[in-house]
Motif scaffolding. Sequence first.
Motif, PDB file in Angstrom:
ATOM      1  N   PRO A   9       1.234  -1.096  -0.224  1.00 34.69           N
ATOM      2  CA  PRO A   9      -0.183   0.528   0.172  1.00 34.69           C
ATOM      3  C   PRO A   9       0.635   1.465  -0.091  1.00 34.69           C
ATOM      4  CG  PRO A   9      -0.640  -1.547   1.821  1.00 34.69           C
ATOM      5  CD  PRO A   9       0.966  -2.335   1.199  1.00 34.69           C
ATOM      6  N   TRP A  10       0.433   1.970   0.176  1.00 34.26           N
ATOM      7  CA  TRP A  10       0.756   3.964   0.112  1.00 34.26           C
ATOM      8  C   TRP A  10       2.262   4.230   1.279  1.00 34.26           C
ATOM      9  CZ3 TRP A  10       1.371   5.813  -4.313  1.00 34.26           C
ATOM     10  CH2 TRP A  10      -0.050   5.135  -5.309  1.00 34.26           C
ATOM     11  N   ARG A  11       3.120   4.168   1.260  1.00 32.32           N
ATOM     12  CA  ARG A  11       3.554   4.105   2.141  1.00 32.32           C
ATOM     13  C   ARG A  11       3.254   5.462   3.348  1.00 32.32           C
ATOM     14  NH1 ARG A  11       8.804   7.086   3.154  1.00 32.32           N
ATOM     15  NH2 ARG A  11       8.823   8.542   1.652  1.00 32.32           N
ATOM     16  N   LYS A  12       2.765   6.831   2.601  1.00 28.83           N
ATOM     17  CA  LYS A  12       2.451   7.860   3.064  1.00 28.83           C
ATOM     18  C   LYS A  12       0.467   7.907   3.245  1.00 28.83           C
ATOM     19  CE  LYS A  12       6.425  10.304   3.174  1.00 28.83           C
ATOM     20  NZ  LYS A  12       6.493  11.578   2.608  1.00 28.83           N
ATOM     21  N   SER A  13      -0.089   8.668   3.940  1.00 30.23           N
ATOM     22  CA  SER A  13      -1.274   8.502   4.138  1.00 30.23           C
ATOM     23  C   SER A  13      -1.570   9.831   2.978  1.00 30.23           C
ATOM     24  CB  SER A  13      -2.239   8.673   4.816  1.00 30.23           C
ATOM     25  OG  SER A  13      -1.509   9.514   5.625  1.00 30.23           O
ATOM     26  N   ARG A  14      -2.852  10.081   2.043  1.00 31.85           N
ATOM     27  CA  ARG A  14      -2.868  11.586   1.209  1.00 31.85           C
ATOM     28  C   ARG A  14      -2.845  12.628   1.843  1.00 31.85           C
ATOM     29  NH1 ARG A  14      -7.091  13.843  -1.198  1.00 31.85           N
ATOM     30  NH2 ARG A  14      -8.805  12.141  -0.185  1.00 31.85           N
ATOM     31  N   THR A  15      -2.399  13.099   2.224  1.00 22.69           N
ATOM     32  CA  THR A  15      -2.676  14.323   2.828  1.00 22.69           C
ATOM     33  C   THR A  15      -3.151  16.144   2.339  1.00 22.69           C
ATOM     34  OG1 THR A  15      -0.161  15.528   2.227  1.00 22.69           O
ATOM     35  CG2 THR A  15      -0.261  14.758   3.697  1.00 22.69           C
ATOM     36  N   SER A  16      -2.826  16.408   1.182  1.00 18.62           N
ATOM     37  CA  SER A  16      -3.830  17.244   0.718  1.00 18.62           C
ATOM     38  C   SER A  16      -4.206  17.309  -0.731  1.00 18.62           C
ATOM     39  CB  SER A  16      -2.812  18.288   0.611  1.00 18.62           C
ATOM     40  OG  SER A  16      -1.898  17.959  -0.551  1.00 18.62           O
ATOM     41  N   ASN A  17      -5.338  17.877  -1.379  1.00 18.75           N
ATOM     42  CA  ASN A  17      -5.438  17.547  -2.891  1.00 18.75           C
ATOM     43  C   ASN A  17      -5.089  18.070  -3.417  1.00 18.75           C
ATOM     44  OD1 ASN A  17      -8.026  16.614  -1.428  1.00 18.75           O
ATOM     45  ND2 ASN A  17      -8.485  18.133  -1.142  1.00 18.75           N
ATOM     46  N   SER A  18      -4.943  17.519  -4.796  1.00 13.23           N
ATOM     47  CA  SER A  18      -3.466  17.937  -6.038  1.00 13.23           C
ATOM     48  C   SER A  18      -4.896  19.462  -6.445  1.00 13.23           C
ATOM     49  CB  SER A  18      -4.012  16.763  -7.193  1.00 13.23           C
ATOM     50  OG  SER A  18      -2.921  17.731  -8.379  1.00 13.23           O
ATOM     51  N   LEU A  19      -3.674  20.484  -6.846  1.00 14.30           N
ATOM     52  CA  LEU A  19      -4.756  21.537  -7.174  1.00 14.30           C
ATOM     53  C   LEU A  19      -5.702  21.598  -6.610  1.00 14.30           C
ATOM     54  CD1 LEU A  19      -4.376  21.350 -11.549  1.00 14.30           C
ATOM     55  CD2 LEU A  19      -3.393  22.581  -9.497  1.00 14.30           C
ATOM     56  N   PRO A  20      -5.844  22.197  -5.551  1.00 13.81           N
ATOM     57  CA  PRO A  20      -6.430  21.934  -4.390  1.00 13.81           C
ATOM     58  C   PRO A  20      -8.068  23.522  -4.968  1.00 13.81           C
ATOM     59  CG  PRO A  20      -4.746  22.977  -3.094  1.00 13.81           C
ATOM     60  CD  PRO A  20      -4.496  22.443  -4.369  1.00 13.81           C
ATOM     61  N   GLU A  21      -7.044  24.928  -5.135  1.00 15.19           N
ATOM     62  CA  GLU A  21      -8.188  25.749  -6.146  1.00 15.19           C
ATOM     63  C   GLU A  21      -8.767  25.324  -6.974  1.00 15.19           C
ATOM     64  OE1 GLU A  21      -4.598  26.079  -8.097  1.00 15.19           O
ATOM     65  OE2 GLU A  21      -4.674  25.481  -5.827  1.00 15.19           O
ATOM     66  N   VAL A  22      -8.729  24.286  -7.478  1.00 11.79           N
ATOM     67  CA  VAL A  22      -9.707  23.798  -8.266  1.00 11.79           C
ATOM     68  C   VAL A  22     -10.254  22.611  -8.108  1.00 11.79           C
ATOM     69  CG1 VAL A  22      -9.447  25.767 -10.151  1.00 11.79           C
ATOM     70  CG2 VAL A  22      -8.768  23.683 -10.149  1.00 11.79           C
ATOM     71  N   PHE A  23     -10.053  22.006  -7.175  1.00  8.32           N
ATOM     72  CA  PHE A  23     -10.109  20.430  -6.840  1.00  8.32           C
ATOM     73  C   PHE A  23     -11.674  20.110  -6.652  1.00  8.32           C
ATOM     74  CE2 PHE A  23     -11.544  17.248  -4.013  1.00  8.32           C
ATOM     75  CZ  PHE A  23     -10.675  16.361  -3.958  1.00  8.32           C
ATOM     76  N   SER A  24     -12.430  19.473  -7.547  1.00  9.51           N
ATOM     77  CA  SER A  24     -13.684  19.031  -7.319  1.00  9.51           C
ATOM     78  C   SER A  24     -14.598  19.978  -7.420  1.00  9.51           C
ATOM     79  CB  SER A  24     -13.816  18.005  -5.971  1.00  9.51           C
ATOM     80  OG  SER A  24     -15.582  17.136  -5.841  1.00  9.51           O
ATOM     81  N   SER A  25     -14.100  21.013  -8.342  1.00  8.81           N
ATOM     82  CA  SER A  25     -15.361  22.313  -8.564  1.00  8.81           C
ATOM     83  C   SER A  25     -16.196  22.168 -10.065  1.00  8.81           C
ATOM     84  CB  SER A  25     -14.258  23.171  -8.439  1.00  8.81           C
ATOM     85  OG  SER A  25     -13.509  23.501 -10.006  1.00  8.81           O
ATOM     86  N   ILE A  26     -15.969  21.025 -10.667  1.00 11.79           N
ATOM     87  CA  ILE A  26     -16.644  21.059 -11.777  1.00 11.79           C
ATOM     88  C   ILE A  26     -17.896  20.199 -11.169  1.00 11.79           C
ATOM     89  CG2 ILE A  26     -16.988  20.679 -14.082  1.00 11.79           C
ATOM     90  CD1 ILE A  26     -14.160  22.049 -14.105  1.00 11.79           C
ATOM     91  N   HIS A  27     -18.575  20.964 -11.134  1.00  9.99           N
ATOM     92  CA  HIS A  27     -20.433  19.871 -11.168  1.00  9.99           C
ATOM     93  C   HIS A  27     -21.210  19.020 -12.191  1.00  9.99           C
ATOM     94  CE1 HIS A  27     -24.531  18.703  -9.331  1.00  9.99           C
ATOM     95  NE2 HIS A  27     -24.924  19.137 -10.722  1.00  9.99           N
ATOM     96  N   VAL A  28     -21.222  17.411 -11.794  1.00  9.82           N
ATOM     97  CA  VAL A  28     -21.130  16.870 -12.644  1.00  9.82           C
ATOM     98  C   VAL A  28     -22.719  15.899 -12.074  1.00  9.82           C
ATOM     99  CG1 VAL A  28     -20.836  14.250 -13.341  1.00  9.82           C
ATOM    100  CG2 VAL A  28     -18.885  16.025 -12.700  1.00  9.82           C
ATOM    101  N   PRO A  29     -23.797  16.006 -12.846  1.00 10.58           N
ATOM    102  CA  PRO A  29     -25.016  15.846 -12.263  1.00 10.58           C
ATOM    103  C   PRO A  29     -25.097  14.356 -12.127  1.00 10.58           C
ATOM    104  CG  PRO A  29     -24.841  16.648 -14.730  1.00 10.58           C
ATOM    105  CD  PRO A  29     -23.532  16.212 -14.434  1.00 10.58           C
ATOM    106  N   LYS A  30     -26.275  14.125 -11.187  1.00  9.54           N
ATOM    107  CA  LYS A  30     -26.267  12.762 -10.760  1.00  9.54           C
ATOM    108  C   LYS A  30     -27.179  12.547 -11.553  1.00  9.54           C
ATOM    109  CE  LYS A  30     -24.552  13.451  -6.223  1.00  9.54           C
ATOM    110  NZ  LYS A  30     -25.283  13.982  -4.535  1.00  9.54           N
TER     111      LYS A  30
END
Length: 443
Positions: A9-30
């Motif tokens: 498994p990953w040696r370190k746990s995830r600490t931050s999002n990639s490109l946090p200023e735009v992370f998950s910023s675009i809506h996807v209709p469910k």
Amino acid sequence: MTSNIFRKPWRKSRTSNSLPEVFSSIHVPKDAGFCRKLFAFVGPGLMIAVGYMDPGNWATDIAGGAQFGYTLLSVILISNIFAMILQHLSLKLGIVAERDLAQACRDHFHPTTNFILWIFCEIAIAACDLAEVIGSAIALNLLFGIPLTWGVVITVIDVFLILFLQAKGFRIIESIVAGLILIILICFGYEIILSKPDLFPILHGLVPQKEVVTNPSMLYIAIGILGATVMPHNLYLHSSIVQTRNYERTDSGKKEAIKFATIDSTLSLFLAFFINAAILIIAAATFHTTGNRDVADIHDAHKMLTPILGTTFASIFFAIALLASGQNSTLTGTLAGQIVMEGFLNIRLKPWLRRLITRLIAVIPALIVTILYGEKGTTELLVLSQVILSMQLSFAVVPLVMFTNSKPKMGRFANKLWLKVLAGIITVIIIILNGILLIQELF
């Protein structure tokens, strides 16, 4: 194929999002239909496709078409198939592991290994940026007569343009990239109509020929096309920007995201294939068939299009496409620089400072060469940038393939056996061909 170190498994746990200023910023209709959901995911693929049609690819396509007609079209096709598979692995890593490739390396490798990989990646991004700087400067020179030296200086302004655009939202950047790709398509569509290529030789050129391997001159250009097509920074970029979509971070949500992101990526890379193929087809129809087989760079091609095709619009459209290509690649290259530094080192510089540093690393050598050697020097520097990119590619492809092969890291989304074998074959081919290209350039 996968070593023990990648079966953990990953040696370190995830600490931050990639490109946090735009992370998950675009809506996807469910609860929307196929087309609406696909539209929500369209964008990252177009930004990736830009790297496959940047000014650095133009010289090899022009030389291949002028010298050998349509024969090397099969090499462009094979290169694009390689690209489609590697970009699928990249987006899958981003969606499933919720890490970009740089973060994945940081969370897996020892800090010393990470630092070395970061240095290699920064060199690759600087080389890519160098191609964009030179390509844009050449285009400004061809269109407006601006001296190459001043054209190189003007490209620094791009940095502040990108900052302004990102502040307006990531969809704005994607829309501008799409618009510039449309301009390139229109320009080359017009050029193809003017050059009137023969259909049957084009179709024949899409089938691999034995002479590609047996003819040393043809093999050299073929390796150049393969080596310059898959850009290492694209693998880092795609694994990040695919996470800008606000899909459900569950197994079913990730599965759906992989499906739509792969469609977006594959269709976009078909556009890149058309543009690269169009450059080679125009060179073959315009130069090869008229006996001008020594055309090998952008300046020569621009000068000869007008007299051969009989209209100044041919040269103008060629230069406009080159400028659009350079500006497009600038947008994606500077974003990749931010992703790589933040991902490998977990250092967050102010965006304007990070991009200014990246651009100056490319501008300074380009400026020195244009002042000392002029047009010929910039052409040789363009070729050198592609060789540097080829050298760095393996350092991005090998970790990507190994990470996505790993069940402890990817769970049920780890590569199936057929994909492991295919990705392994592609990796070996890229390493061997880039090694041959490097030896040829050095000796």
